[in-house]
Design a protein around this motif. Structure first.
Motif, PDB file in Angstrom:
ATOM      1  N   ASN A 165       0.680  -1.273   0.007  1.00 57.97           N
ATOM      2  CA  ASN A 165      -0.108   0.028   0.094  1.00 57.97           C
ATOM      3  C   ASN A 165       0.855   1.082  -0.021  1.00 57.97           C
ATOM      4  N   ALA A 166       1.886   1.263   0.490  1.00 62.95           N
ATOM      5  CA  ALA A 166       2.748   2.201   0.620  1.00 62.95           C
ATOM      6  C   ALA A 166       3.482   2.501  -0.818  1.00 62.95           C
ATOM      7  N   PHE A 167       3.949   1.583  -1.689  1.00 63.86           N
ATOM      8  CA  PHE A 167       4.244   1.729  -2.860  1.00 63.86           C
ATOM      9  C   PHE A 167       3.306   2.493  -3.905  1.00 63.86           C
ATOM     10  N   THR A 168       1.936   1.936  -3.705  1.00 62.22           N
ATOM     11  CA  THR A 168       0.707   2.569  -4.424  1.00 62.22           C
ATOM     12  C   THR A 168       0.959   4.197  -4.231  1.00 62.22           C
ATOM     13  N   ALA A 169       1.205   4.568  -2.885  1.00 59.37           N
ATOM     14  CA  ALA A 169       1.145   6.054  -2.790  1.00 59.37           C
ATOM     15  C   ALA A 169       2.477   6.666  -3.020  1.00 59.37           C
ATOM     16  N   LEU A 170       3.541   5.868  -3.140  1.00 61.79           N
ATOM     17  CA  LEU A 170       4.977   6.640  -3.429  1.00 61.79           C
ATOM     18  C   LEU A 170       4.668   6.751  -5.094  1.00 61.79           C
ATOM     19  N   ASP A 171       4.235   5.682  -5.897  1.00 60.37           N
ATOM     20  CA  ASP A 171       3.883   5.934  -7.135  1.00 60.37           C
ATOM     21  C   ASP A 171       3.185   7.181  -7.429  1.00 60.37           C
ATOM     22  N   LEU A 185      19.477  -4.104   4.773  1.00 64.98           N
ATOM     23  CA  LEU A 185      19.036  -2.730   4.397  1.00 64.98           C
ATOM     24  C   LEU A 185      20.287  -2.274   3.291  1.00 64.98           C
ATOM     25  N   ARG A 186      19.962  -1.409   2.353  1.00 67.25           N
ATOM     26  CA  ARG A 186      20.824  -0.955   1.414  1.00 67.25           C
ATOM     27  C   ARG A 186      21.775  -1.941   0.849  1.00 67.25           C
ATOM     28  N   GLY A 187      21.169  -2.830  -0.116  1.00 69.53           N
ATOM     29  CA  GLY A 187      21.951  -3.894  -0.724  1.00 69.53           C
ATOM     30  C   GLY A 187      22.343  -4.835   0.120  1.00 69.53           C
ATOM     31  N   TRP A 188      22.047  -5.168   1.496  1.00 63.80           N
ATOM     32  CA  TRP A 188      23.015  -5.754   2.144  1.00 63.80           C
ATOM     33  C   TRP A 188      24.142  -5.316   2.827  1.00 63.80           C
ATOM     34  N   LEU A 202      14.304   6.671   2.052  1.00 66.21           N
ATOM     35  CA  LEU A 202      12.763   6.991   1.743  1.00 66.21           C
ATOM     36  C   LEU A 202      12.544   8.377   1.928  1.00 66.21           C
ATOM     37  N   HIS A 203      13.164   8.994   3.096  1.00 63.65           N
ATOM     38  CA  HIS A 203      12.978  10.459   3.207  1.00 63.65           C
ATOM     39  C   HIS A 203      13.408  11.322   1.993  1.00 63.65           C
ATOM     40  N   ARG A 204      14.792  11.130   1.499  1.00 61.32           N
ATOM     41  CA  ARG A 204      15.229  11.620   0.287  1.00 61.32           C
ATOM     42  C   ARG A 204      14.604  11.581  -0.817  1.00 61.32           C
ATOM     43  N   SER A 205      14.116  10.427  -1.216  1.00 65.94           N
ATOM     44  CA  SER A 205      13.337  10.178  -2.426  1.00 65.94           C
ATOM     45  C   SER A 205      12.110  11.230  -2.290  1.00 65.94           C
ATOM     46  N   GLY A 210       5.248  10.259  -7.742  1.00 65.36           N
ATOM     47  CA  GLY A 210       6.124  10.043  -8.608  1.00 65.36           C
ATOM     48  C   GLY A 210       7.379   9.773  -8.169  1.00 65.36           C
ATOM     49  N   VAL A 211       7.626   9.093  -6.982  1.00 65.63           N
ATOM     50  CA  VAL A 211       8.823   8.750  -6.445  1.00 65.63           C
ATOM     51  C   VAL A 211       9.019   7.455  -6.136  1.00 65.63           C
ATOM     52  N   GLY A 212       8.167   6.628  -6.788  1.00 66.14           N
ATOM     53  CA  GLY A 212       8.031   5.196  -6.301  1.00 66.14           C
ATOM     54  C   GLY A 212       9.289   4.485  -6.890  1.00 66.14           C
ATOM     55  N   GLU A 213       9.593   4.885  -8.259  1.00 61.94           N
ATOM     56  CA  GLU A 213      11.064   4.239  -8.642  1.00 61.94           C
ATOM     57  C   GLU A 213      12.011   4.641  -7.758  1.00 61.94           C
ATOM     58  N   SER A 214      12.563   5.691  -7.435  1.00 61.34           N
ATOM     59  CA  SER A 214      13.537   6.059  -6.446  1.00 61.34           C
ATOM     60  C   SER A 214      13.585   5.262  -5.186  1.00 61.34           C
ATOM     61  N   ALA A 215      12.128   5.214  -4.744  1.00 63.38           N
ATOM     62  CA  ALA A 215      12.265   4.378  -3.340  1.00 63.38           C
ATOM     63  C   ALA A 215      12.576   3.097  -3.596  1.00 63.38           C
ATOM     64  N   ARG A 216      12.213   2.587  -4.888  1.00 57.40           N
ATOM     65  CA  ARG A 216      12.241   0.979  -5.212  1.00 57.40           C
ATOM     66  C   ARG A 216      13.984   0.856  -5.409  1.00 57.40           C
ATOM     67  N   ASP A 217      14.493   1.791  -6.048  1.00 58.73           N
ATOM     68  CA  ASP A 217      16.025   1.796  -6.053  1.00 58.73           C
ATOM     69  C   ASP A 217      16.745   1.410  -4.829  1.00 58.73           C
TER      70      ASP A 217
END
Ligand SMILES: Cc1cc2nc3c(=O)[nH]c(=O)nc-3n(C[C@H](O)[C@H](O)[C@H](O)COP(=O)(O)OP(=O)(O)OC[C@H]3O[C@@H](n4cnc5c(N)ncnc54)[C@H](O)[C@@H]3O)c2cc1C
Length: 412
Positions: free
Chosen positions: A60-66, A228-231, A120-123, A69-76
Protein backbone atom coordinates in the motif's frame (compact mmCIF):
# COMPACT_ATOMS: atom_id res chain seq x y z
CA UNK A 1 11.32 25.47 -5.38
CA UNK A 2 13.10 27.70 -2.90
CA UNK A 3 14.89 26.34 0.14
CA UNK A 4 15.64 28.60 3.05
CA UNK A 5 16.94 28.40 6.58
CA UNK A 6 16.03 30.65 9.50
CA UNK A 7 12.77 32.18 8.49
CA UNK A 8 10.28 34.30 10.32
CA UNK A 9 7.72 35.22 7.71
CA UNK A 10 6.80 35.20 4.06
CA UNK A 11 5.21 37.87 1.89
CA UNK A 12 3.49 35.18 -0.22
CA UNK A 13 0.11 33.62 0.36
CA UNK A 14 0.29 29.85 -0.15
CA UNK A 15 -2.49 27.43 -0.92
CA UNK A 16 -1.19 25.16 1.87
CA UNK A 17 1.33 25.55 4.65
CA UNK A 18 2.53 22.21 6.02
CA UNK A 19 3.94 22.12 9.56
CA UNK A 20 6.63 19.43 9.74
CA UNK A 21 9.01 17.99 7.15
CA UNK A 22 9.01 14.30 8.09
CA UNK A 23 7.77 11.56 5.76
CA UNK A 24 4.19 12.75 6.31
CA UNK A 25 4.78 16.48 5.77
CA UNK A 26 6.97 16.09 2.69
CA UNK A 27 4.74 13.50 1.04
CA UNK A 28 1.70 15.69 1.65
CA UNK A 29 3.48 18.73 0.17
CA UNK A 30 4.52 16.73 -2.88
CA UNK A 31 1.04 15.27 -3.41
CA UNK A 32 -0.53 18.74 -3.21
CA UNK A 33 2.12 20.23 -5.51
CA UNK A 34 1.40 17.58 -8.13
CA UNK A 35 -2.21 18.79 -8.12
CA UNK A 36 -1.00 22.32 -8.86
CA UNK A 37 -1.17 23.83 -5.36
CA UNK A 38 1.49 26.21 -4.03
CA UNK A 39 2.88 24.77 -0.79
CA UNK A 40 5.32 25.83 1.95
CA UNK A 41 6.84 23.23 4.30
CA UNK A 42 8.00 24.56 7.68
CA UNK A 43 10.43 22.25 9.51
CA UNK A 44 11.81 23.18 12.93
CA UNK A 45 15.10 21.24 12.54
CA UNK A 46 18.27 22.62 10.96
CA UNK A 47 18.06 20.10 8.10
CA UNK A 48 15.42 17.95 6.47
CA UNK A 49 16.48 14.50 7.68
CA UNK A 50 15.35 11.16 9.11
CA UNK A 51 17.23 9.16 11.71
CA UNK A 52 19.39 6.27 10.53
CA UNK A 53 17.35 3.10 10.79
CA UNK A 54 15.19 0.88 8.61
CA UNK A 55 11.52 1.00 7.83
CA UNK A 56 9.14 -1.58 6.34
CA UNK A 57 6.90 -0.61 3.46
CA UNK A 58 3.80 -2.61 2.63
CA UNK A 59 2.46 -2.76 -0.95
CA UNK A 60 0.00 0.00 0.00
CA UNK A 61 2.95 2.37 0.57
CA UNK A 62 4.28 1.79 -2.95
CA UNK A 63 0.86 2.63 -4.40
CA UNK A 64 1.13 6.02 -2.67
CA UNK A 65 4.82 6.52 -3.59
CA UNK A 66 3.97 5.91 -7.26
CA UNK A 67 1.22 8.54 -7.02
CA UNK A 68 3.86 10.96 -5.69
CA UNK A 69 6.11 10.16 -8.64
CA UNK A 70 8.90 8.83 -6.42
CA UNK A 71 8.08 5.12 -6.50
CA UNK A 72 11.02 4.26 -8.73
CA UNK A 73 13.57 6.11 -6.62
CA UNK A 74 12.19 4.46 -3.46
CA UNK A 75 12.37 1.05 -5.14
CA UNK A 76 16.01 1.76 -6.09
CA UNK A 77 16.91 2.11 -2.40
CA UNK A 78 14.79 -0.77 -1.14
CA UNK A 79 15.65 -4.39 -0.38
CA UNK A 80 13.03 -6.80 -1.69
CA UNK A 81 12.84 -9.43 0.99
CA UNK A 82 11.42 -12.92 0.49
CA UNK A 83 9.36 -13.65 3.61
CA UNK A 84 7.88 -12.24 6.78
CA UNK A 85 9.07 -14.87 9.25
CA UNK A 86 7.67 -15.32 12.74
CA UNK A 87 9.91 -17.26 15.15
CA UNK A 88 9.38 -18.27 18.77
CA UNK A 89 12.26 -16.73 20.69
CA UNK A 90 12.00 -19.25 23.56
CA UNK A 91 12.28 -22.54 21.67
CA UNK A 92 13.71 -21.21 18.38
CA UNK A 93 10.95 -22.85 16.32
CA UNK A 94 9.20 -21.21 13.41
CA UNK A 95 5.66 -20.02 14.18
CA UNK A 96 4.79 -19.08 10.61
CA UNK A 97 6.19 -17.64 7.43
CA UNK A 98 4.46 -15.44 4.85
CA UNK A 99 5.85 -15.73 1.36
CA UNK A 100 5.92 -12.23 -0.13
CA UNK A 101 7.14 -13.34 -3.55
CA UNK A 102 5.30 -13.46 -6.85
CA UNK A 103 1.81 -14.47 -5.66
CA UNK A 104 1.84 -11.82 -2.94
CA UNK A 105 2.98 -9.09 -5.36
CA UNK A 106 0.42 -10.20 -7.90
CA UNK A 107 -2.44 -10.09 -5.39
CA UNK A 108 -1.51 -6.67 -3.98
CA UNK A 109 -0.05 -5.11 -7.11
CA UNK A 110 3.18 -4.07 -5.40
CA UNK A 111 6.02 -5.55 -3.34
CA UNK A 112 6.63 -5.59 0.39
CA UNK A 113 10.10 -4.09 0.96
CA UNK A 114 12.44 -2.64 3.56
CA UNK A 115 14.43 0.56 3.15
CA UNK A 116 16.70 2.90 5.07
CA UNK A 117 14.58 5.77 6.43
CA UNK A 118 17.06 8.30 5.15
CA UNK A 119 16.72 6.92 1.61
CA UNK A 120 12.91 6.99 1.70
CA UNK A 121 12.85 10.52 3.11
CA UNK A 122 15.41 11.69 0.52
CA UNK A 123 13.33 10.30 -2.35
CA UNK A 124 10.34 12.36 -1.24
CA UNK A 125 12.51 15.40 -0.42
CA UNK A 126 14.07 15.27 -3.88
CA UNK A 127 10.56 15.19 -5.35
CA UNK A 128 9.74 18.37 -3.40
CA UNK A 129 13.02 20.01 -4.44
CA UNK A 130 12.23 19.34 -8.09
CA UNK A 131 8.73 20.83 -7.83
CA UNK A 132 8.45 24.53 -8.79
CA UNK A 133 5.55 25.08 -6.42
CA UNK A 134 7.04 23.78 -3.12
CA UNK A 135 9.05 26.09 -0.86
CA UNK A 136 11.03 24.37 1.89
CA UNK A 137 12.01 26.14 5.12
CA UNK A 138 14.18 24.83 7.94
CA UNK A 139 14.66 26.27 11.44
CA UNK A 140 11.01 27.25 11.15
CA UNK A 141 9.23 26.30 14.37
CA UNK A 142 5.46 26.52 13.97
CA UNK A 143 3.96 27.96 17.13
CA UNK A 144 0.24 28.19 16.34
CA UNK A 145 -2.40 29.53 13.96
CA UNK A 146 -5.24 32.02 13.63
CA UNK A 147 -7.89 31.50 10.99
CA UNK A 148 -10.48 33.81 9.46
CA UNK A 149 -13.18 33.27 6.83
CA UNK A 150 -10.69 34.03 4.08
CA UNK A 151 -7.28 32.66 5.14
CA UNK A 152 -5.10 31.28 7.93
CA UNK A 153 -2.05 32.87 9.59
CA UNK A 154 0.59 30.39 10.78
CA UNK A 155 2.91 31.63 13.54
CA UNK A 156 6.61 30.82 13.06
CA UNK A 157 9.53 31.18 15.46
CA UNK A 158 7.45 33.38 17.74
CA UNK A 159 8.10 36.32 15.43
CA UNK A 160 6.60 36.21 11.93
CA UNK A 161 3.80 34.46 10.14
CA UNK A 162 2.92 32.67 6.92
CA UNK A 163 -0.43 33.12 5.21
CA UNK A 164 -2.27 30.34 3.40
CA UNK A 165 -5.68 29.05 2.43
CA UNK A 166 -5.10 26.04 4.70
CA UNK A 167 -2.69 24.55 7.23
CA UNK A 168 -1.75 20.86 7.50
CA UNK A 169 -0.34 19.77 10.85
CA UNK A 170 2.16 17.03 10.01
CA UNK A 171 4.24 17.79 13.06
CA UNK A 172 4.36 14.33 14.56
CA UNK A 173 3.50 12.67 17.86
CA UNK A 174 3.76 15.84 19.95
CA UNK A 175 1.98 18.04 17.44
CA UNK A 176 1.66 21.73 18.27
CA UNK A 177 -1.17 21.99 15.73
CA UNK A 178 -3.07 19.11 17.35
CA UNK A 179 -2.66 20.71 20.78
CA UNK A 180 -4.32 23.90 19.51
CA UNK A 181 -6.90 22.09 17.35
CA UNK A 182 -8.03 19.34 19.74
CA UNK A 183 -6.39 20.15 23.08
CA UNK A 184 -6.54 16.45 23.97
CA UNK A 185 -3.44 16.35 26.13
CA UNK A 186 -0.35 14.19 25.99
CA UNK A 187 -0.07 10.94 23.99
CA UNK A 188 -0.54 7.67 25.89
CA UNK A 189 2.78 6.21 27.06
CA UNK A 190 2.48 2.47 26.36
CA UNK A 191 5.31 1.44 28.69
CA UNK A 192 6.86 -0.57 25.83
CA UNK A 193 10.44 0.38 25.03
CA UNK A 194 12.14 -0.13 21.67
CA UNK A 195 15.90 -0.16 21.22
CA UNK A 196 17.32 0.20 17.72
CA UNK A 197 20.71 -0.47 16.18
CA UNK A 198 22.02 -0.75 12.63
CA UNK A 199 24.78 -3.30 12.07
CA UNK A 200 27.26 -3.54 9.21
CA UNK A 201 26.90 -6.88 7.41
CA UNK A 202 30.12 -8.28 8.92
CA UNK A 203 28.74 -7.83 12.46
CA UNK A 204 25.50 -9.65 11.70
CA UNK A 205 25.67 -13.23 13.03
CA UNK A 206 26.15 -15.43 9.94
CA UNK A 207 23.35 -17.83 10.85
CA UNK A 208 20.85 -14.92 10.76
CA UNK A 209 21.85 -13.31 7.47
CA UNK A 210 18.42 -13.91 5.96
CA UNK A 211 16.76 -11.98 3.14
CA UNK A 212 13.61 -11.75 5.24
CA UNK A 213 11.89 -9.58 7.79
CA UNK A 214 12.29 -11.83 10.81
CA UNK A 215 10.50 -11.32 14.09
CA UNK A 216 11.40 -13.35 17.19
CA UNK A 217 8.34 -13.33 19.45
CA UNK A 218 8.75 -13.83 23.20
CA UNK A 219 6.81 -13.18 26.40
CA UNK A 220 6.69 -9.39 26.63
CA UNK A 221 9.47 -8.96 24.07
CA UNK A 222 10.23 -9.21 20.38
CA UNK A 223 13.28 -8.85 18.17
CA UNK A 224 13.13 -7.77 14.50
CA UNK A 225 15.89 -7.89 11.89
CA UNK A 226 16.18 -7.35 8.16
CA UNK A 227 18.80 -6.27 5.61
CA UNK A 228 19.19 -2.69 4.33
CA UNK A 229 20.99 -0.87 1.50
CA UNK A 230 21.78 -3.80 -0.75
CA UNK A 231 22.77 -5.94 2.27
CA UNK A 232 25.48 -3.50 3.44
CA UNK A 233 23.58 -3.10 6.71
CA UNK A 234 21.15 -4.99 8.94
CA UNK A 235 18.43 -3.26 10.90
CA UNK A 236 17.85 -4.49 14.45
CA UNK A 237 14.85 -3.46 16.56
CA UNK A 238 14.27 -4.99 19.98
CA UNK A 239 11.20 -4.24 22.08
CA UNK A 240 10.23 -5.06 25.67
CA UNK A 241 7.54 -4.26 28.21
CA UNK A 242 9.79 -2.16 30.43
CA UNK A 243 6.88 -0.26 32.03
CA UNK A 244 8.44 3.07 31.12
CA UNK A 245 6.29 6.03 32.12
CA UNK A 246 7.91 8.88 30.21
CA UNK A 247 8.15 9.21 26.42
CA UNK A 248 11.67 8.93 24.92
CA UNK A 249 12.73 9.52 21.35
CA UNK A 250 16.09 8.50 19.91
CA UNK A 251 18.08 8.57 23.16
CA UNK A 252 21.36 6.71 23.68
CA UNK A 253 21.18 3.37 25.52
CA UNK A 254 23.84 0.87 26.55
CA UNK A 255 23.75 -2.92 26.08
CA UNK A 256 23.75 -3.15 29.90
CA UNK A 257 20.34 -1.45 29.88
CA UNK A 258 18.96 -3.65 27.09
CA UNK A 259 20.20 -7.18 27.82
CA UNK A 260 18.44 -7.85 31.17
CA UNK A 261 15.05 -7.69 29.39
CA UNK A 262 15.99 -10.51 27.01
CA UNK A 263 17.53 -13.20 29.25
CA UNK A 264 14.89 -15.80 28.23
CA UNK A 265 15.82 -15.75 24.54
CA UNK A 266 17.26 -18.86 22.88
CA UNK A 267 20.76 -18.75 21.42
CA UNK A 268 20.25 -17.27 17.93
CA UNK A 269 18.28 -14.13 18.82
CA UNK A 270 20.29 -13.74 22.03
CA UNK A 271 23.56 -13.65 20.10
CA UNK A 272 22.09 -10.92 17.93
CA UNK A 273 20.81 -8.80 20.83
CA UNK A 274 24.29 -9.03 22.40
CA UNK A 275 25.99 -7.75 19.23
CA UNK A 276 25.52 -3.92 19.18
CA UNK A 277 27.90 -1.87 21.31
CA UNK A 278 25.26 0.87 21.51
CA UNK A 279 21.53 1.25 20.97
CA UNK A 280 19.06 4.13 20.61
CA UNK A 281 15.99 4.12 22.87
CA UNK A 282 12.32 4.97 22.12
CA UNK A 283 9.49 4.76 24.63
CA UNK A 284 6.45 3.96 22.49
CA UNK A 285 3.35 6.12 22.57
CA UNK A 286 0.04 6.17 20.76
CA UNK A 287 -3.42 7.63 21.08
CA UNK A 288 -6.91 6.21 20.75
CA UNK A 289 -8.56 7.22 17.45
CA UNK A 290 -9.74 10.83 17.46
CA UNK A 291 -13.29 11.87 16.55
CA UNK A 292 -12.07 14.91 14.61
CA UNK A 293 -8.94 15.99 12.69
CA UNK A 294 -10.07 19.15 11.00
CA UNK A 295 -11.42 22.53 11.94
CA UNK A 296 -12.15 24.94 9.10
CA UNK A 297 -8.85 25.53 7.32
CA UNK A 298 -6.73 23.20 9.48
CA UNK A 299 -6.24 19.42 9.30
CA UNK A 300 -3.86 16.90 10.84
CA UNK A 301 -1.91 14.22 8.95
CA UNK A 302 0.41 11.32 9.81
CA UNK A 303 1.43 10.79 13.43
CA UNK A 304 -0.09 14.14 14.40
CA UNK A 305 -3.50 12.72 13.44
CA UNK A 306 -3.25 9.01 14.32
CA UNK A 307 -0.11 8.01 16.26
CA UNK A 308 0.06 4.23 16.54
CA UNK A 309 2.36 1.59 17.99
CA UNK A 310 4.70 0.20 15.34
CA UNK A 311 3.47 -3.40 15.51
CA UNK A 312 1.83 -3.38 12.07
CA UNK A 313 4.78 -1.38 10.65
CA UNK A 314 2.27 1.00 9.07
CA UNK A 315 2.62 4.49 10.67
CA UNK A 316 4.59 5.98 7.78
CA UNK A 317 2.56 3.97 5.24
CA UNK A 318 -0.58 5.61 6.66
CA UNK A 319 1.01 9.08 6.35
CA UNK A 320 1.74 8.32 2.68
CA UNK A 321 -1.86 7.20 2.12
CA UNK A 322 -3.15 10.31 3.94
CA UNK A 323 -1.20 12.47 1.50
CA UNK A 324 -2.85 10.90 -1.55
CA UNK A 325 -6.29 11.23 0.00
CA UNK A 326 -5.73 14.88 0.95
CA UNK A 327 -4.45 15.86 -2.50
CA UNK A 328 -7.38 14.16 -4.24
CA UNK A 329 -9.90 15.84 -1.94
CA UNK A 330 -8.22 19.24 -2.40
CA UNK A 331 -8.31 18.84 -6.18
CA UNK A 332 -11.97 17.79 -6.09
CA UNK A 333 -12.93 20.90 -4.07
CA UNK A 334 -10.54 23.63 -5.25
CA UNK A 335 -13.26 26.17 -4.54
CA UNK A 336 -13.76 25.19 -0.89
CA UNK A 337 -10.73 24.07 1.10
CA UNK A 338 -12.67 23.49 4.33
CA UNK A 339 -14.99 21.07 2.50
CA UNK A 340 -11.95 19.33 1.00
CA UNK A 341 -10.45 18.82 4.45
CA UNK A 342 -13.66 17.24 5.72
CA UNK A 343 -13.74 14.88 2.70
CA UNK A 344 -10.16 13.89 3.53
CA UNK A 345 -11.03 13.33 7.17
CA UNK A 346 -14.02 11.14 6.28
CA UNK A 347 -11.90 9.11 3.88
CA UNK A 348 -9.09 8.45 6.33
CA UNK A 349 -10.53 8.25 9.82
CA UNK A 350 -11.84 4.68 9.86
CA UNK A 351 -8.84 3.22 8.03
CA UNK A 352 -6.32 4.74 10.41
CA UNK A 353 -8.45 3.95 13.48
CA UNK A 354 -8.35 0.28 12.43
CA UNK A 355 -4.54 0.47 12.40
CA UNK A 356 -4.28 2.35 15.72
CA UNK A 357 -6.40 -0.23 17.53
CA UNK A 358 -5.11 -3.19 15.51
CA UNK A 359 -1.51 -2.29 16.36
CA UNK A 360 -2.27 -2.64 20.07
CA UNK A 361 -3.72 -6.12 19.42
CA UNK A 362 -0.74 -7.04 17.29
CA UNK A 363 1.55 -6.21 20.23
CA UNK A 364 -0.35 -8.73 22.34
CA UNK A 365 0.02 -11.32 19.57
CA UNK A 366 3.80 -10.78 19.32
CA UNK A 367 4.31 -10.81 23.09
CA UNK A 368 2.00 -13.73 23.93
CA UNK A 369 2.67 -16.04 26.87
CA UNK A 370 1.31 -19.40 28.05
CA UNK A 371 -1.86 -20.60 26.28
CA UNK A 372 -1.91 -17.58 23.95
CA UNK A 373 1.58 -18.48 22.77
CA UNK A 374 0.46 -22.05 21.97
CA UNK A 375 -2.68 -20.88 20.19
CA UNK A 376 -0.63 -18.42 18.15
CA UNK A 377 1.54 -21.24 16.87
CA UNK A 378 -1.43 -23.49 16.11
CA UNK A 379 -3.22 -20.78 14.15
CA UNK A 380 -0.23 -19.53 12.15
CA UNK A 381 1.17 -23.00 11.60
CA UNK A 382 -2.12 -24.17 10.06
CA UNK A 383 -2.53 -21.28 7.62
CA UNK A 384 -1.85 -21.64 3.92
CA UNK A 385 -0.16 -18.85 1.92
CA UNK A 386 -3.48 -18.00 0.28
CA UNK A 387 -5.10 -17.71 3.71
CA UNK A 388 -2.32 -15.39 4.92
CA UNK A 389 -2.85 -13.17 1.90
CA UNK A 390 -6.61 -13.14 2.36
CA UNK A 391 -6.20 -12.15 6.01
CA UNK A 392 -3.93 -9.27 4.99
CA UNK A 393 -6.03 -8.03 2.07
CA UNK A 394 -7.80 -5.30 4.11
CA UNK A 395 -4.38 -3.84 4.89
CA UNK A 396 -2.15 -4.30 1.85
CA UNK A 397 -4.89 -4.45 -0.78
CA UNK A 398 -6.19 -0.97 0.03
CA UNK A 399 -5.75 1.10 -3.14
CA UNK A 400 -5.74 4.59 -1.69
CA UNK A 401 -5.64 6.21 -5.14
CA UNK A 402 -8.78 4.43 -6.33
CA UNK A 403 -10.64 5.03 -3.05
CA UNK A 404 -9.66 8.73 -2.95
CA UNK A 405 -10.56 9.28 -6.62
CA UNK A 406 -14.01 7.79 -6.08
CA UNK A 407 -14.40 10.54 -3.50
CA UNK A 408 -15.39 10.19 0.10
CA UNK A 409 -18.99 11.07 0.97
CA UNK A 410 -19.63 14.80 0.80
CA UNK A 411 -19.76 16.46 4.21
CA UNK A 412 -23.32 16.89 5.38
C1 LIG B 1 10.29 1.76 16.53
C2 LIG B 1 9.43 2.22 15.38
C3 LIG B 1 9.38 1.49 14.20
C4 LIG B 1 8.56 1.89 13.16
N1 LIG B 1 8.53 1.13 12.04
C5 LIG B 1 7.71 1.50 11.01
C6 LIG B 1 7.65 0.71 9.83
O1 LIG B 1 8.37 -0.29 9.69
N2 LIG B 1 6.81 1.11 8.82
C7 LIG B 1 6.01 2.23 8.94
O2 LIG B 1 5.27 2.56 8.01
N3 LIG B 1 6.06 2.99 10.07
C8 LIG B 1 6.89 2.66 11.09
N4 LIG B 1 6.95 3.44 12.22
C9 LIG B 1 6.10 4.65 12.31
C10 LIG B 1 6.71 5.82 11.54
O3 LIG B 1 8.04 6.03 11.93
C11 LIG B 1 5.90 7.10 11.78
O4 LIG B 1 4.54 6.82 11.71
C12 LIG B 1 6.23 8.16 10.74
O5 LIG B 1 7.60 8.43 10.72
C13 LIG B 1 5.45 9.44 11.05
O6 LIG B 1 5.81 10.45 10.13
P1 LIG B 1 5.28 11.93 10.37
O7 LIG B 1 5.88 12.74 9.27
O8 LIG B 1 3.81 11.94 10.55
O9 LIG B 1 5.89 12.38 11.77
P2 LIG B 1 7.42 12.61 12.17
O10 LIG B 1 8.31 11.64 11.53
O11 LIG B 1 7.44 12.70 13.66
O12 LIG B 1 7.76 14.05 11.56
C14 LIG B 1 7.31 15.23 12.16
C15 LIG B 1 8.23 16.36 11.69
O13 LIG B 1 7.70 17.61 12.18
C16 LIG B 1 8.74 18.36 12.74
N5 LIG B 1 8.09 19.22 13.75
C17 LIG B 1 7.56 18.85 14.93
N6 LIG B 1 7.01 19.92 15.55
C18 LIG B 1 7.19 20.98 14.71
C19 LIG B 1 6.81 22.36 14.79
N7 LIG B 1 6.14 22.85 15.84
N8 LIG B 1 7.16 23.18 13.77
C20 LIG B 1 7.85 22.69 12.68
N9 LIG B 1 8.23 21.39 12.57
C21 LIG B 1 7.88 20.54 13.57
C22 LIG B 1 9.70 17.34 13.31
O14 LIG B 1 10.99 17.89 13.47
C23 LIG B 1 9.64 16.26 12.26
O15 LIG B 1 10.56 16.49 11.22
C24 LIG B 1 7.77 3.06 13.29
C25 LIG B 1 7.83 3.83 14.45
C26 LIG B 1 8.65 3.41 15.49
C27 LIG B 1 8.69 4.23 16.76
Amino acid sequence: MTEQRVVSDSSQTYDFVVAGGGIGGLSCALALARKGFRVAVLERAREFAEFGAGIQLGPNAFTALDYLGVGESARDGAVFIDHLIFMDSLDGEQIGSIDIGEDFRHQFGNPYAVIHRGDLHRSILDGCREADNVDLFTQALVTGFEQTDTDIRVGVNGAGAFRARALIGADGLRSTIRAQLLGDGEPRVSGHVTYRAVLPLEQMPEELRWNDMTIWCGPGTHVVHYPLRGWELFNLVVTCHAHATVEAHNEPATPEEVLPWFTELCDKPMALVRTPSEYRRWVLCDRPPAEQWTDGRVALLGDAAHPMLQYFAQGACMALEDSVSLAEAAAQRRDDVAAALVIYELDRMQRTADLQLGSRMMGRFYHATGAERRVRKEIMGAMSQAEFRDHLAWLYGHDVCRVARQGAPEPS
